[in-house]
Design an enzyme around this catalytic site. Structure first.
Site, PDB file in Angstrom:
ATOM      1  N   LYS A  24       0.855  -1.201   0.000  1.00 44.75           N
ATOM      2  CA  LYS A  24       0.000   0.000   0.000  1.00 44.75           C
ATOM      3  C   LYS A  24       0.885   1.244   0.000  1.00 44.75           C
ATOM      4  O   LYS A  24       1.942   1.280   0.654  1.00 44.75           O
ATOM      5  CB  LYS A  24      -0.885  -0.031   1.245  1.00 44.75           C
ATOM      6  CG  LYS A  24      -1.950   1.066   1.338  1.00 44.75           C
ATOM      7  CD  LYS A  24      -2.829   0.824   2.579  1.00 44.75           C
ATOM      8  CE  LYS A  24      -3.918   1.874   2.708  1.00 44.75           C
ATOM      9  NZ  LYS A  24      -4.731   1.679   3.922  1.00 44.75           N
TER      10      LYS A  24
ATOM     11  N   SER B  54      -9.602   1.626   3.457  1.00 44.50           N
ATOM     12  CA  SER B  54      -8.843   2.417   2.503  1.00 44.50           C
ATOM     13  C   SER B  54      -7.791   1.615   1.728  1.00 44.50           C
ATOM     14  O   SER B  54      -7.167   2.159   0.817  1.00 44.50           O
ATOM     15  CB  SER B  54      -8.132   3.557   3.234  1.00 44.50           C
ATOM     16  OG  SER B  54      -7.227   3.039   4.194  1.00 44.50           O
TER      17      SER B  54
ATOM     18  N   SER C  39      -9.604  -0.653   7.670  1.00 46.42           N
ATOM     19  CA  SER C  39      -9.102  -0.421   6.317  1.00 46.42           C
ATOM     20  C   SER C  39      -8.477  -1.599   5.602  1.00 46.42           C
ATOM     21  O   SER C  39      -8.203  -1.503   4.419  1.00 46.42           O
ATOM     22  CB  SER C  39      -8.075   0.719   6.336  1.00 46.42           C
ATOM     23  OG  SER C  39      -8.740   1.930   6.576  1.00 46.42           O
TER      24      SER C  39
END
Lengths: 526, 463
Positions: free
Chosen positions: A78, A173, A197
């Site tokens: 990420k 997210s 997330s």
């Protein structure tokens, strides 16, 4: 070996035996990334360095000296983890073009074990959001939008509508990481989890999403959202792989003073057959307003599954659950306001051209660099931290947080081993529908089932369970005791085996993965 | 007119003497090339985390113990937020809620009426000692409309020592700070050299009438030496008194001391009162310290700090050193102050005493009157003295054995200052300064003088 294989069970063996090489795997993944570009899962693809890493791995295999199971395995990270030499943007204008000089500890660990870093995945700006729709590089598309399973079930509203406008979100997210794993472009991906997330997009994308216990995995190099709740998250296609990743990442880091000192022993998951000694708790408060009837039914079926297999299944209560969202809002925004103070345009990142004064430069830089969501949270957070408000909001929220954490302590002390809950209130929404509400509203809605585990620092995992009527993934969540990841994952693995979640059928993947197909018989759980 | 009672408190920042910074591994060094001692954490690169430096904690514990404080076995770290070019993270990590040490005291001595012979001991309460980060330095280049930022100092460990408003004038403030400086240097917890920014003092000053509540206080900054501290405090007291007697009011403001003009001026306004939005530092667990009783059995020795262990190893503090000097050598208390006040002087004195038969009570005169005044005149430190303890002892031995008179000795000393490498004996021989012991020879010389002055002798005999 195929892109769909489990690491420990198949890929590792295949690499060792030379049936597939690291460079082949790497190339296949890179090609698939290219052909699935429309998913917008990756912000940066590090093609050159990845191939180089794959070549080095190949040399090691040739010499019969692989570094471990992860040697040669393509992974994605990420874009809020620092990666030396590769851009780290947090999907924000503030860090566009920012090249960090150091690797996050978790990234370094993966590289030290020979993993191949394919690239950085897309997210909501600075990890604030539950849709992966609010980053400067645009939204991430859920691969299931393009799956045979979904396309079969969806009825276009008009002939002018096509896939383009019907696609569903990944959740967030860590949507980019979830999509990358779901679409087979990598074997595992790192996400982060502050309020759900990692688990939320895992549920929407039909992959395993593990939130480890706070303090187990180092946060050094993870650009923080809420320091007291953030953890690096692990996204994989099966529970066994999550255990492999956990084993390679967990352990004390002297650079992170919030990691525990105890030695961590990596483990292999036993194949649980007898669940009669297990006590599964069903928290009644997680039957939250807005929970879809489909998911409620699946949750109920899962509880029955355990009961029929001999486990003790009891209803429990976590009475302070309903306060967790407001509590989270206060604590999260306060820490955000603090953590974002360093982005002033002076040392790194975006700097506005304004030359009037330092103050005006700060203001312009931060207005230009941050999106609405980030700025909104900073303003809220600063409000709560004002001297006259501190007791009323921040301290109060800390107290409520303690109550929420105590709820879990009480329940686990009463003999319950694992909690079983839904992960999300509904399946992934179509993008056009999702953006009808603002980020704050969506986050407040979507975090309700995942947030409390972050408050309490507990480990939790999403296990893909079944497809909805519309052909989209539904996942269920298991929450365990602090630092009892082995038990948590063992139960999750048992459950995974029972439900036999179907493999996503993507055209793109078929084209790129000419190896032997491992057909998983989907034992229609739904 | 009712007399005014001035009230003075002090906030002192002492830079911790350590190899690396409070929360990161970069080096601590004075006057290094700009931005050459900056770690990723110091530059606030996103994702970096603080790691507490053990040595800094030990320095704070030592200092707390030396100042008679209670050491908090559990203390906490907080973030203090404000935007400034020399504060990369936008916040400073400090200890606002629970500092490492509280409720101590510092005793210091003053001369009454400038007479060294009358010394009085005073005490100031120490409110607390807290650990915190130093900021970087910013230089404003107005001609080019730019600010130059050097982060070398950003993150260096500081001990903030807060002295309660128990002092009443510049002299007291100066004496208290001087004593603190000596203590810190003795402990080694800070080199405390004001000129190098290792010791910074801000004064809080107010005045009131007896029986009335304390007046509005001002904060005085930009004080660069102990001498200026006394001046600044006394000026501010006077300014406030005059202001109030003229019917004015005192603003709760920050003022800077202008050493050239010898006065305090209001500092550029910081836009009213700042709200620092204090918040606990989430990346640092509470700091737990142990003592012999609470130390767990199987703890990793590297990971714990034992307060009692540190206490046992504290060196003699200045007060104790002075008492020992008085007791051991029979010198006066005020002598011991002067000895300790000058870096290396006490050691010089003791070295001379060892090498001479002269009594310490007599040696001290030579040290304080002759040696010290010469050094002061020529702005030399004891280390730079052209006369070594060996040479001085040699000279004093000649005096003690009555081979020269004390007047002669002073002349020899004057010669020794030239540092030409001659021994005292050589100088005595050169200048024919030997004392005559022979009675007959003396009579002959006296007779010769009388013979040469007949008229004067007759006048004297006649009365």
């Amino acid at each position: 070996a195929t892109l769909k294989d489990g690491l420990r069970s198949q890929v590792s063996a295949a690499l060792k035996e030379g049936r597939v090489t690291p460079t082949e795997l790497c190339r296949r993944c890179l090609a698939l990334i290219k052909s699935t570009k429309f998913l917008n899962a990756y912000i940066t693809v590090a093609e050159e360095t990845a191939l180089k890493q794959a070549e080095e791995s190949e040399e090691r295999y040739k010499r019969g000296q692989p570094l471990g199971i992860l040697d040669g395995i393509p992974i994605a990270v990420k874009d809020n983890f620092n990666t030396a030499g590769i851009e780290t943007t947090c999907a924000s204008n503030m860090l566009k073009g920012y090249i960090s000089p150091y690797n996050a500890t978790v990234v370094q660990k993966l590289l030290d074990q020979g993993a191949v870093l394919l690239g950085k995945t897309n997210l909501d700006e600075f990890a604030m959001g539950s849709g992966s729709t609010d980053g400067v590089f645009g939204p991430v598309r859920n691969p299931w939008s393009y799956s045979k399973q979904y396309k079969e079930k969806s009825v276009p509203k008009s002939h002018s509508e096509d896939e383009e406008s019907n696609w569903v979100i990944t959740g967030g997210s860590s949507g980019g990481s979830a999509a990358a794993v779901s679409s087979f472009t990598c074997f595992a991906a790192l996400g982060s989890d502050t309020g759900g997330s990692t688990r939320n997009p895992a549920a929407h994308c039909g992959v395993v999403g593990l939130k480890p216990t706070y303090g187990l995995i180092s946060r050094h190099g993870l650009i923080p959202l809420v320091n007291s709740m953030d953890v690096p998250g692990i996204l994989t296609r099966c529970v066994d792989d999550a255990a492999v990743l956990l084993g390679s990442l967990a352990g004390h880091d002297p650079k992170d003073s919030t990691t525990i000192q105890d030695d961590f022993k990596p483990f292999e998951l036993p194949n649980l057959t007898d669940v009669s000694k297990l006590s599964i708790g069903i928290p009644k408060e997680y039957h939250a307003p807005g929970l879809s009837s489909e998911i409620l039914a699946l949750w109920s079926k899962a509880a029955d599954l355990f009961k029929n297999a001999g486990a003790k299944v009891v209803e429990v209560s976590l009475p302070h659950t309903r306060y967790s969202i407001v509590c989270y809002h206060v604590l999260c925004t306060a820490e955000v306001a603090s953590n974002m103070a360093r982005f002033d345009g002076l040392e790194y990142g975006h700097r506005s051209d304004t030359k009037e004064s330092t103050e005006s430069m700060y203001a312009a830089t931060r207005r230009e660099g941050f999106n609405d969501v980030v700025r909104g949270r900073i303003l809220s957070g600063n409000y709560f931290l004002l001297k006259q408000n501190y007791e009323k909001y921040f301290v109060k929220a800390q107290k409520v947080r303690r109550l929420i954490a105590n709820d879990f302590v009480k329940v686990f002390r009463s003999g319950v081993d694992i909690l079983l809950t839904p992960t999300t209130l509904s399946v992934a929404a179509p993008y056009m529908e999702f953006i009808q509400e603002d980020n704050r509203t969506r986050s407040a809605q979507d975090d309700i089932l995942t947030q409390a585990a972050n408050m309490a620092g507990l480990p939790a995992i999403n296990v893909p369970t079944a497809l909805s009527e519309r052909g989209l993934p539904v996942g269920l969540q298991f929450i365990g005791r602090s630092f009892q990841e082995k038990q948590l994952l063992t139960v999750a693995k048992w459950f995974e085996k029972q439900v036999q979640f179907p493999m996503i059928q993507l055209e793109e993947v078929k084209r790129h993965d000419n190896g032997v197909f491992q057909h998983q018989q989907s034992a229609s759980f739904s | 007119l009712a007399p005014w009672i001035p009230v003075v408190g002090l906030e002192i920042h002492a830079q911790i003497s350590s190899n690396s910074k409070l929360f990161s591994g970069s080096q601590v060094q004075f006057a290094a090339p700009p931005n050459s001692l900056v770690s990723f954490f110091d530059a606030s690169l996103p994702g970096t985390l603080p790691v507490l430096n053990r040595r800094c904690v030990e320095a704070a514990v030592m200092t707390g113990l030396a100042l008679n404080c209670s050491i908090n076995k559990k203390s906490l770290f907080d973030r203090k937020h404000y935007f400034y070019a020399d504060l990369p993270a936008g916040y400073q990590i400090t200890q606002q809620r629970v500092p490492i040490a509280v409720n101590g005291s510092l005793s210091y001595s003053l001369c009454i009426d400038n007479k060294m012979s009358q010394m009085v001991t005073k005490t100031v309460r120490i409110k607390q000692i807290q650990l915190e980060q130093d900021s970087g330095k910013s230089l404003h280049d107005d001609t080019r409309s730019q600010t130059l930022v050097d982060l070398n100092r950003a993150g260096v460990g500081l001990m903030e020592v807060v002295m309660e408003p128990d002092m009443c004038c510049g002299e007291e403030a100066a004496a208290a700070v001087r004593e603190l400086q000596l203590i810190l240097q003795t402990l080694g917890s800070s080199q405390a050299v004001m000129a190098e920014g290792q010791l910074r003092v801000d004064a809080n000053v107010s005045v009131h009438h007896r029986g009335e509540p304390y007046g509005v206080r001002t904060e005085v900054k930009n004080i660069n030496s102990i001498r200026f501290l006394a001046k600044a405090v006394d000026y501010e007291i006077q300014r406030q008194i005059e202001e109030l007697e003229n019917g004015g009011t005192i603003l709760n403001e920050t003022r800077a001391f202008d050493s050239k003009l010898g006065c305090t001026v209001p500092m550029r306004d910081k836009e009213g009162k700042q709200d620092y939005r204090f918040m606990p530092e989430p990346n640092l667990p509470p700091l737990i310290l142990y003592d012999a009783k609470s130390l767990p059995a199987n703890m990793n020795h590297q990971q714990v700090i034992n307060i009692d262990w540190i206490h046992e190893r504290l060196p003699d503090l200045p007060r104790v050193k002075r008492e020992k000097l008085v007791e051991q050598y029979g010198i006066l208390p005020e002598h011991s102050f002067t000895l300790l006040n000058e870096d290396g002087l006490a050691e010089f004195f003791e070295s001379v005493v060892k090498q001479t038969q002269m009594k310490p009570k007599k040696v001290i005169g030579w040290i304080l009157n002759d040696l010290l005044s010469y050094l002061k005149q020529h702005s030399l430190t004891v280390k730079e003295s052209p006369v070594s303890s060996f040479l001085l002892a040699d000279l004093l031995n000649l005096l003690e054995k009555k081979e020269i008179s004390s007047t002669a000795a002073k002349r020899v000393l004057a010669e020794l200052w030239k540092g030409e490498g001659k021994t005292p004996l050589e100088i005595v021989k050169e200048q024919k300064l030997e004392l005559l012991q022979d009675q007959k020879e003396l009579e002959q010389i006296c007779q010769a003088v009388i013979d040469g002055q007949e008229n004067e002798v007759i006048m004297m005999v006649l009365g």
